[in-house]
Design a protein around this motif. Structure first.
Motif, mmCIF file in Angstrom:
data_model
loop_
_atom_site.group_PDB
_atom_site.id
_atom_site.type_symbol
_atom_site.label_atom_id
_atom_site.label_comp_id
_atom_site.label_asym_id
_atom_site.label_seq_id
_atom_site.Cartn_x
_atom_site.Cartn_y
_atom_site.Cartn_z
ATOM 1 N N LEU A 13 0.844 -1.198 0.000
ATOM 2 C CA LEU A 13 0.000 0.000 0.000
ATOM 3 C C LEU A 13 0.874 1.239 0.000
ATOM 4 C CD1 LEU A 13 -2.785 1.416 0.322
ATOM 5 C CD2 LEU A 13 -2.468 1.181 2.808
ATOM 6 N N ARG A 14 0.721 2.060 -1.027
ATOM 7 C CA ARG A 14 1.401 3.348 -1.055
ATOM 8 C C ARG A 14 0.500 4.363 -0.367
ATOM 9 N NH1 ARG A 14 3.557 6.615 -6.456
ATOM 10 N NH2 ARG A 14 4.530 8.349 -5.314
ATOM 11 N N ALA A 15 0.946 4.862 0.780
ATOM 12 C CA ALA A 15 0.095 5.750 1.571
ATOM 13 C C ALA A 15 0.952 6.563 2.528
ATOM 14 C CB ALA A 15 -0.947 4.945 2.352
ATOM 15 N N ASP A 16 0.368 7.632 3.014
ATOM 16 C CA ASP A 16 1.000 8.528 3.970
ATOM 17 C C ASP A 16 0.334 8.328 5.324
ATOM 18 O OD1 ASP A 16 1.911 10.697 5.494
ATOM 19 O OD2 ASP A 16 2.011 12.020 3.758
ATOM 20 N N LEU A 17 1.124 8.039 6.346
ATOM 21 C CA LEU A 17 0.562 7.813 7.678
ATOM 22 C C LEU A 17 -0.180 9.028 8.213
ATOM 23 C CD1 LEU A 17 3.501 5.941 9.468
ATOM 24 C CD2 LEU A 17 1.444 4.956 8.449
ATOM 25 N N LEU A 18 0.190 10.213 7.752
ATOM 26 C CA LEU A 18 -0.429 11.438 8.249
ATOM 27 C C LEU A 18 -1.698 11.808 7.491
ATOM 28 C CD1 LEU A 18 2.808 13.552 8.780
ATOM 29 C CD2 LEU A 18 1.439 12.411 10.531
ATOM 30 N N ASP A 19 -2.004 11.092 6.427
ATOM 31 C CA ASP A 19 -3.202 11.369 5.640
ATOM 32 C C ASP A 19 -4.420 10.794 6.375
ATOM 33 O OD1 ASP A 19 -5.263 11.599 3.831
ATOM 34 O OD2 ASP A 19 -4.150 10.747 2.146
ATOM 35 N N PRO A 20 -5.401 11.610 6.751
ATOM 36 C CA PRO A 20 -6.576 11.094 7.464
ATOM 37 C C PRO A 20 -7.312 10.008 6.685
ATOM 38 C CG PRO A 20 -6.518 13.492 7.566
ATOM 39 C CD PRO A 20 -5.455 13.079 6.598
ATOM 40 N N ALA A 21 -7.145 9.992 5.364
ATOM 41 C CA ALA A 21 -7.834 8.990 4.551
ATOM 42 C C ALA A 21 -7.176 7.614 4.634
ATOM 43 C CB ALA A 21 -7.889 9.441 3.090
ATOM 44 N N THR A 22 -5.957 7.550 5.148
ATOM 45 C CA THR A 22 -5.280 6.255 5.276
ATOM 46 C C THR A 22 -5.916 5.449 6.397
ATOM 47 O OG1 THR A 22 -3.194 7.183 4.483
ATOM 48 C CG2 THR A 22 -3.075 5.110 5.695
ATOM 49 N N ASP A 23 -6.514 4.316 6.061
ATOM 50 C CA ASP A 23 -7.196 3.471 7.045
ATOM 51 C C ASP A 23 -7.078 2.017 6.597
ATOM 52 O OD1 ASP A 23 -8.711 2.304 8.982
ATOM 53 O OD2 ASP A 23 -10.615 3.191 8.369
ATOM 54 N N PRO A 24 -5.992 1.338 6.978
ATOM 55 C CA PRO A 24 -5.768 -0.026 6.489
ATOM 56 C C PRO A 24 -6.511 -1.104 7.270
ATOM 57 C CG PRO A 24 -3.930 0.660 7.839
ATOM 58 C CD PRO A 24 -4.861 1.843 7.768
ATOM 59 N N GLY A 25 -7.271 -0.727 8.295
ATOM 60 C CA GLY A 25 -7.996 -1.723 9.077
ATOM 61 C C GLY A 25 -7.308 -2.026 10.389
ATOM 62 N N LEU A 26 -7.619 -3.191 10.979
ATOM 63 C CA LEU A 26 -7.093 -3.577 12.283
ATOM 64 C C LEU A 26 -6.131 -4.754 12.149
ATOM 65 C CD1 LEU A 26 -10.299 -3.335 14.521
ATOM 66 C CD2 LEU A 26 -8.512 -1.611 14.155
ATOM 67 N N PHE A 27 -5.139 -4.797 13.048
ATOM 68 C CA PHE A 27 -4.055 -5.762 12.931
ATOM 69 C C PHE A 27 -3.732 -6.398 14.276
ATOM 70 C CE2 PHE A 27 -3.645 -2.683 9.568
ATOM 71 C CZ PHE A 27 -3.341 -3.445 8.458
ATOM 72 N N ASP A 28 -3.196 -7.613 14.194
ATOM 73 C CA ASP A 28 -2.672 -8.285 15.382
ATOM 74 C C ASP A 28 -1.286 -7.765 15.747
ATOM 75 O OD1 ASP A 28 -4.784 -10.464 15.709
ATOM 76 O OD2 ASP A 28 -4.141 -10.781 13.639
ATOM 77 N N LEU A 29 -0.539 -7.343 14.729
ATOM 78 C CA LEU A 29 0.819 -6.829 14.926
ATOM 79 C C LEU A 29 1.068 -5.683 13.960
ATOM 80 C CD1 LEU A 29 3.836 -7.115 16.013
ATOM 81 C CD2 LEU A 29 4.219 -8.498 13.950
#
Length: 299
Positions: A127-143
């Motif tokens: 996924l090419r994305a910026d952590l600071l972008d409010p639109a970035t939402d990859p879901g939930l993770f175990d790690l």
């Protein structure tokens, strides 16, 4: 060696017109020592540079064994959903995919994914994305894992809170960042001076906190995590070592900014590059502080 607040000496590397690249980068990236919003990878350490993959690969070779050990000890299991943040060349991403197995899912996220594309063939998501972008939402993770990433982002607290919010209840956030544990005690004066200039240059140019690793346990607790832990690993520099190769490639890119601080000149950088590969050199530099915490199961 001058302090940060001292004025440049007449004819010093901070003011000389001999090195055009130094003057240009200094004016481009800083204004009177004040950050102007440059971010890691915009120009400094940009993936388009021919040596950047080699630089990141050397860093991975130096620290991957420690990272695999720390992550393995935390009990990664088959079937987990994992996020590798700022995954660089993807070596840890690929290892996570092996550990989580066919029933697991691994996603690598970075602002520049050019080195990660081959991982798609292993079934890894990219996924090419910026952590600071409010639109970035990859879901939930175990790690969620991030190594040498948060320290280079000015909005460190905000990023850690976002990462913590992407954990499933009971999920682990594992963050590794730098603490300069080895350089200040080096017997080589020019090495100490040049590395201090490098740290200042990175702080001024892209907002790096070179000792963020020291603050990680408290920062993870402030992000709402529990069961905080931490460990430190410091691989040596010496002839033919990955760390020596990493520092030579780093100084090659950052040299104009290092010289522009006025704390070191080109002769200092040349001496350090020779020291890094001298047959009798054995020294230390940065330490990787790996810290971790869990999202509480009941909220």
């Amino acid at each position: 060696m001058r302090g940060r607040g001292d004025a440049p000496r007449p004819g010093s590397p901070a003011t000389t017109t001999t090195h055009e690249g130094t003057r240009t980068l200094q004016s481009d990236l800083t204004t009177r020592g004040t950050p102007v919003g440059e971010r890691y990878g915009d120009r400094l350490f940009n993936g388009a540079g021919g040596e950047e993959l080699a630089r990141l690969t050397a860093l991975a070779q130096a620290f991957d064994p420690a990272t695999r050990h720390r992550l393995g000890a935390l009990g990664i299991r088959p079937g987990w959903r994992c996020l590798d943040v700022g995954a660089g060349p993807g070596s840890i991403t690929g290892w996570l995919a092996e550990r989580t197995g066919d029933g697991g899912e691994v996603l690598a996220v970075d602002r520049d994914t050019r080195f990660l594309e081959p991982l798609r063939q292993q079934g890894v998501g990219v996924l090419r994305a910026d952590l600071l972008d409010p639109a970035t939402d990859p879901g939930l993770f175990d790690l969620i894992h991030a190594r040498f990433v948060v320290m280079h982002i000015r909005e460190r607290g905000q990023v850690l809170r976002r990462l913590a919010s992407w954990l499933r209840p009971g999920g682990l956030l594992v963050v590794g960042d730098n603490a300069d544990l080895g350089t200040p005690g080096s017997p080589h004066e020019r090495y100490r001076t040049t590395m201090a200039a490098l740290w200042l240059a990175l702080e001024q140019a892209i907002g790096t906190d070179v000792d963020h690793g020291r603050r990680l346990p408290a920062a993870l607790a402030a992000a709402g995590l529990v069961d905080i832990g931490a460990a430190v690993d410091i691989p040596p520099i010496g002839p033919g070592t990955p760390m020596s190769r990493f520092w030579r490639l780093t100084l090659a890119q950052a040299r104009p900014l290092v010289v522009a601080t006025g704390l070191a000149d080109h002769a200092d950088v040349d001496a350090v590059e020779a020291y890094l590969e001298a047959p009798d050199t054995w020294d230390l530099s940065l330490g990787l502080v790996t810290a971790w915490g869990r999202r509480p199961r009941a909220e």
